[in-house]
Design an enzyme around this catalytic site. Structure first.
Site, PDB file in Angstrom:
ATOM      1  N   ASN A 115       0.865  -1.180   0.000  1.00  0.00           N
ATOM      2  CA  ASN A 115       0.000   0.000   0.000  1.00  0.00           C
ATOM      3  C   ASN A 115       0.908   1.239   0.000  1.00  0.00           C
ATOM      4  O   ASN A 115       1.499   1.567   1.025  1.00  0.00           O
ATOM      5  CB  ASN A 115      -0.886  -0.051   1.264  1.00  0.00           C
ATOM      6  N   TRP A 116       0.995   1.873  -1.163  1.00  0.00           N
ATOM      7  CA  TRP A 116       1.919   3.006  -1.273  1.00  0.00           C
ATOM      8  C   TRP A 116       1.388   4.271  -0.605  1.00  0.00           C
ATOM      9  O   TRP A 116       2.112   5.237  -0.421  1.00  0.00           O
ATOM     10  CB  TRP A 116       2.207   3.308  -2.751  1.00  0.00           C
ATOM     11  N   LYS A 117       0.094   4.279  -0.276  1.00  0.00           N
ATOM     12  CA  LYS A 117      -0.539   5.478   0.318  1.00  0.00           C
ATOM     13  C   LYS A 117      -0.274   6.695  -0.575  1.00  0.00           C
ATOM     14  O   LYS A 117      -0.177   6.548  -1.786  1.00  0.00           O
ATOM     15  CB  LYS A 117      -0.063   5.684   1.761  1.00  0.00           C
ATOM     16  N   SER A 124       3.496  -2.113  10.447  1.00  0.00           N
ATOM     17  CA  SER A 124       4.941  -2.191  10.715  1.00  0.00           C
ATOM     18  C   SER A 124       5.551  -3.547  10.370  1.00  0.00           C
ATOM     19  O   SER A 124       6.501  -3.992  11.015  1.00  0.00           O
ATOM     20  CB  SER A 124       5.253  -1.808  12.166  1.00  0.00           C
ATOM     21  N   GLU A 148      -5.380  -4.989  10.513  1.00  0.00           N
ATOM     22  CA  GLU A 148      -4.359  -3.963  10.737  1.00  0.00           C
ATOM     23  C   GLU A 148      -4.631  -3.248  12.060  1.00  0.00           C
ATOM     24  O   GLU A 148      -5.423  -2.291  12.100  1.00  0.00           O
ATOM     25  CB  GLU A 148      -4.385  -2.943   9.593  1.00  0.00           C
ATOM     26  N   GLU A 199      -6.872   4.696   7.847  1.00  0.00           N
ATOM     27  CA  GLU A 199      -6.708   6.123   7.539  1.00  0.00           C
ATOM     28  C   GLU A 199      -7.967   6.670   6.875  1.00  0.00           C
ATOM     29  O   GLU A 199      -8.348   7.820   7.101  1.00  0.00           O
ATOM     30  CB  GLU A 199      -5.460   6.309   6.655  1.00  0.00           C
ATOM     31  N   GLY A 255       2.500   2.227  10.810  1.00  0.00           N
ATOM     32  CA  GLY A 255       3.452   3.319  10.667  1.00  0.00           C
ATOM     33  C   GLY A 255       4.143   3.702  11.962  1.00  0.00           C
ATOM     34  O   GLY A 255       4.795   4.738  12.042  1.00  0.00           O
ATOM     35  N   HIS A 267      -9.410   1.064   4.925  1.00  0.00           N
ATOM     36  CA  HIS A 267      -8.134   1.286   5.630  1.00  0.00           C
ATOM     37  C   HIS A 267      -8.389   2.241   6.803  1.00  0.00           C
ATOM     38  O   HIS A 267      -9.206   3.150   6.694  1.00  0.00           O
ATOM     39  CB  HIS A 267      -7.093   1.869   4.670  1.00  0.00           C
TER      40      HIS A 267
HETATM   41  P1  PGA Z   1       2.912   0.257   7.690  1.00  0.00           P
HETATM   42  O1  PGA Z   1       1.430   0.473   7.082  1.00  0.00           O
HETATM   43  O2  PGA Z   1       3.442  -1.015   7.092  1.00  0.00           O
HETATM   44  O3  PGA Z   1       3.685   1.467   7.238  1.00  0.00           O
HETATM   45  O4  PGA Z   1       2.758   0.181   9.166  1.00  0.00           O
HETATM   46  C1  PGA Z   1       0.580  -0.607   6.847  1.00  0.00           C
HETATM   47  C2  PGA Z   1      -0.720  -0.108   6.263  1.00  0.00           C
HETATM   48  O5  PGA Z   1      -1.188   0.967   6.671  1.00  0.00           O
HETATM   49  O6  PGA Z   1      -1.314  -0.762   5.380  1.00  0.00           O
END
Ligand code: PGA
Length: 249
Positions: free
Chosen positions: A9-11, A212, A166, A96, A172, A94
């Site tokens: 997931n490049w966000k 992470s 998640e 976010e 993150g 997600h």
């Molecule tokens: P991360 O993000 O690997 O940077 O913790 C995972 C995600 O949000 O899908």
């Protein structure tokens, strides 16, 4: 048959040129991968059709989609548009999107159904925040995200869904769930899927861990019987790290 998947997931990262370089590097390494996991990348919308031309062994995902088919929804991108650009998967729910854009389970259920009706395979995310874990509410939160988010899907539709667990406190942050915590929650998720649908659907369901995940911890996470791969954020922005995670299987 349960599939193994590692999805990146490049966000909201990479400009078009960098994104194309990254996709090209991932494709190159994926051609010699040492595991049978399906490799997926989810670049930003603007990159999708260009990236499509660069990949063959890697699959393409979007990071979100609209909840409506077409029309006056400024800024939105419909599932049909994604399919027309060669996209096969879509990340939905997600944390976010849930927290910054207030996307709730009902809206996500609409998105899931529309995405499925257009032939996209959803990667549906669920997860608790730290306070919910510490207060013991985590099971209720996850149950609700699954029951409401997957509501009224047909057996055929649920067979196309991938779930990503998640824990929000691990995204993150560098704090990763222990293999035991991941296994426990993945088993719980599989049991809920069996309750809502049936045992066979639950056994075949691919459940990814995200938060992470990196080359140094992927192996012990993926060694759990109910962890079928990962949804990778930060570490997906470096082709070598991402493929090292893929090769952890
Ligand atoms: P991360 O993000 O690997 O940077 O913790 C995972 C995600 O949000 O899908």
């Amino acid at each position: 048959m349960r599939k193994k998947i590692v999805a990146g997931n490049w966000k909201m990262n990479t400009l078009l040129k960098d994104g194309m370089e990254l996709a090209g590097a991932v494709e190159k390494l994926a051609q010699d991968k040492e595991s049978d996991a399906i490799v997926i990348i989810a670049p930003p919308y603007t990159h999708l059709s260009k990236v499509r031309e660069l990949i063959s062994s890697v699959k393409l995902s979007a990071q979100d989609c609209a909840s409506e088919d077409s029309g006056a929804y400024t800024g939105d991108v419909s599932p049909a548009m994604l399919v027309s650009a060669g996209v096969e998967y879509v990340i939905l729910g997600h944390s976010e999107r849930r927290s910054y854009y207030k996307e709730g389970n009902e809206l996500l259920n609409r998105k899931l159904k529309l995405a499925l009706s257009q032939g996209l395979k959803p990667i549906y995310c669920c997860g608790e925040v730290l306070e919910e874990r510490e207060s013991g509410k985590l099971y209720d939160v996850i149950r609700e995200q699954l029951v409401a988010g997957l509501k009224a899907l047909s057996m055929e539709q649920i067979g196309k869904v991938v779930i990503a667990y998640e824990p929000v406190w691990a995204i993150g942050t560098g704090v990763v769930a222990t293999p035991g915590q991941a296994q426990e929650m993945h088993r719980f998720i599989r049991d809920i899927v069996a309750e809502i649908f049936d045992a066979r659907v639950a056994e075949d369901m691919t459940i990814l861990y995200g938060g992470s995940c990196k080359p140094s911890n992927a192996k012990e996470l993926f060694a759990n019987p109910d962890v079928d791969g990962g949804l990778i954020g930060g570490a997906a922005l470096k082709a070598e790290d991402f493929l090292a995670i893929v090769n952890s299987f």
